[in-house]
Design an enzyme around this catalytic site. Structure first.
Site, PDB file in Angstrom:
ATOM      1  N   THR A  78       0.804  -1.227   0.000  1.00  0.00           N
ATOM      2  CA  THR A  78       0.000   0.000   0.000  1.00  0.00           C
ATOM      3  C   THR A  78       0.834   1.274   0.000  1.00  0.00           C
ATOM      4  OG1 THR A  78      -1.887  -1.069   1.056  1.00  0.00           O
ATOM      5  CG2 THR A  78      -1.710   1.313   1.321  1.00  0.00           C
ATOM      6  N   HIS A 353      -2.076  -1.583  -5.820  1.00  0.00           N
ATOM      7  CA  HIS A 353      -1.606  -2.948  -6.097  1.00  0.00           C
ATOM      8  C   HIS A 353      -2.844  -3.767  -6.383  1.00  0.00           C
ATOM      9  CE1 HIS A 353      -3.153  -4.020  -2.130  1.00  0.00           C
ATOM     10  NE2 HIS A 353      -2.459  -3.012  -1.622  1.00  0.00           N
TER      11      HIS A 353
END
Length: 546
Positions: A78, A353
């Protein structure tokens, strides 16, 4: 006659020049960078027929979609993703190498945005002691501030602190994140201000999260129509505490007590709705998009990540969360049209992601997938150092698939650091489900131009990364066999949506390969400002109106 022709040509050139200048002068009054945490590209296609016309499909139809955009580094986490999107570069330059990592200078684990130099603003807790100082480069919004002589507002919001702080850079007017638990408040850090604005205080008093958590999470549509997902009751998903099975409906009012009270909003689609509520309050409270200068707002939706981790890629919960997010986005876009003005703002939407299918689920389908036991890996590495160097104390830390050597201990024993590192890289290859291993020295002295080793090199930072880096097999995770995660350089983690929409953006789509780090220089080019100072991406010319 010559005078008439001369006058005519002069007039045409004059008005043509004026028209061109007018066209060049048109800039968006507001740029919105939207990040959807853990969104795979195929969520756009798998659920496309169920999305409304006004959410994802609106920006796909009227914007420009990159269908083959990827992260070009490891690890896909993240903090790293959010930083790379907005800096236009990889961890090798911006310095955010994970969410948490071992700091070889202080010899302790650190968090990407922790900073005890600052305190919480909004309550008396400690979760506001944060700043972007560990990020070493500028972001788009930093460069926008510099280009406008610090005029215009730049603000970041997210339920997660790191997803609010890192995208909006060092010069931000504010970053706000949600302090859940029993606090139930949007807060900030004294890095930005000493007191919450009145509009934030007023938003907090509305207690919207409480109303969301006194409801029941049931599927938006008849559960029988969720044909893109596994059956609701299966062994590949984690339960909320208090639920015997990971199934619908989920009585949030009953479940919140055993799931951290307001923390539960992170793991339900209402967390995204709550984020949109706050985004609208930011835009109105700060009058974004209303001045002669361009403002910049970053919005990161975190609940999709929490839901994805718990239930996996093929869960009904995941499908339902995206169908509901589609409605939230439609609401946000409609609000932007009314508040800022259609055609006056530019936005881009992407993800930090993606994620892998639950490996145990893949195994049930006879698709190769694996798990690594971290404790066994650590013991294996200790046995290597004992066998070849007669010491169990040569490794300081093992984390994020990286081995950090204890260089002081190695030197005290008269050993060579590079020899120890190379032996570890050679031997750890024999551990189950380890695919590749490479030393830091190799990454410093060899240039990999493609493939997984290139991604590993882009994620390697000489100052902060470990001495040996490990790559597991595809579809390999650590931990239990329920739920999923991310972090690799394989396509299931790297392939994400990238959609540009609004002022200055063409309509269209492209299947060409692009890197996520191309977003920042592209938006910078649109705004006619310098790209962030560490940028290694390139301008995506085909998305821009010229």
């Amino acid at each position: 006659m010559k005078n008439i022709i001369f006058y005519f040509l002069t007039t045409v050139l004059f008005f043509s020049n004026c028209t061109n200048k007018k066209k060049i002068a048109q800039k968006p009054t507001l740029v919105i960078g939207i990040v959807i945490d853990q969104m795979r590209y195929d969520y756009l296609t798998r659920f496309s027929e169920r999305y409304s016309e006004n959410g994802f499909n609106r920006i796909l139809e009227d914007g420009f979609s990159l269908e083959n955009a990827h992260y070009n580094y490891i690890p896909t986490y993240t903090a790293v993703g959010h930083t790379s999107i907005f800096t236009g570069t990889t961890p090798s330059n911006h310095g955010i190498i994970s969410n948490y990592w071992y700091d070889k200078y202080s010899k302790q684990n650190i968090y990407c945005v922790d900073d005890t130099s600052y305190k919480t603003v909004g309550n008396n807790g400690t979760v506001g002691a944060k700043s972007p100082k560990k990020m070493l480069t500028t972001t788009i919004s930093d460069e926008l501030h510099l280009a406008q002589n610090m005029r215009g507002k730049t603000i970041g919001i997210s339920i997660k602190d790191r997803a609010a702080i890192l995208p909006v850079g060092h010069t931000a007017n504010a970053a706000y994140w949600y302090d859940a638990g029993d606090k139930n408040q949007w807060i900030t850090s004294s890095y930005y201000m000493q007191k919450l604005p009145k509009w934030v205080q007023e938003f907090n008093t509305k207690n919207k999260a409480n109303s969301y958590l006194n409801d029941t999470w049931n599927t938006l549509y008849d559960i029988k129509t969720y044909t893109q997902s596994r059956s609701d009751n299966n062994v590949f998903e984690r339960n909320l505490k208090g639920q015997e099975k990971p199934t619908f409906p989920k009585d949030l009012k009953k479940l919140r007590k055993n799931n951290g009270n307001f923390d539960l909003i992170k793991t339900v689609p209402a967390g995204n709705t709550f984020t949109v509520d706050f985004a609208k309050a930011v835009i109105k409270g700060e009058n974004l998009g209303k001045s002669e200068f361009t403002d910049f707002l970053t919005i990161s939706f975190s609940s999709t990540d929490y839901i994805g981790h718990k239930y996996g890629v093929a869960a009904v919960e995941t499908e339902d969360s995206y169908l509901r997010l589609d409605q939230d986005l439609a609401d946000l876009f409609s609000f932007l049209d009314a508040e800022v003005g259609k055609g006056k703002y530019t936005l881009f939407l992407t993800a930090d992601h993606a994620a892998v299918h639950v490996p145990s689920y893949l195994q049930s389908l006879k698709i190769p997938a694996h798990y690594i036991d971290n404790n066994k890996l650590e013991n294996y590495i200790t046995n290597i150092t004992q066998k070849y160097f007669k010491s169990k104390d040569l490794v300081a830390n093992i984390s994020n698939y990286q081995i950090f050597l204890d260089k002081e201990k190695i030197e005290s024993l008269g050993l060579d650091q590079n020899t120890v590192a190379q032996k570890l890289a050679d031997e750890v290859m024999n551990f189950d489900n380890v695919y590749k291993a490479v030393t830091a020295k190799t990454l410093q002295t060899t240039h990999f131009t493609s493939g997984i080793m290139n991604a590993l090199q882009n994620g390697y930072n000489q100052k902060f990364s470990g001495d040996v880096l490990i790559v597991p097999y595809p579809a390999t995770l650590t931990g239990g066999k329920r739920g999923t995660s991310h972090g690799s350089g394989y396509s299931y983690d790297t392939h994400v949506p990238v959609i540009f929409y609004g002022n200055g953006i063409k309509k269209g789509r492209s299947s060409k390969k692009y890197d996520i780090i191309d977003i920042a220089p592209t938006i910078s080019n649109l705004l006619r400002i310098e790209a962030p100072n560490g940028t290694s991406g390139a301008v995506i010319e085909e998305v821009l109106e010229k």
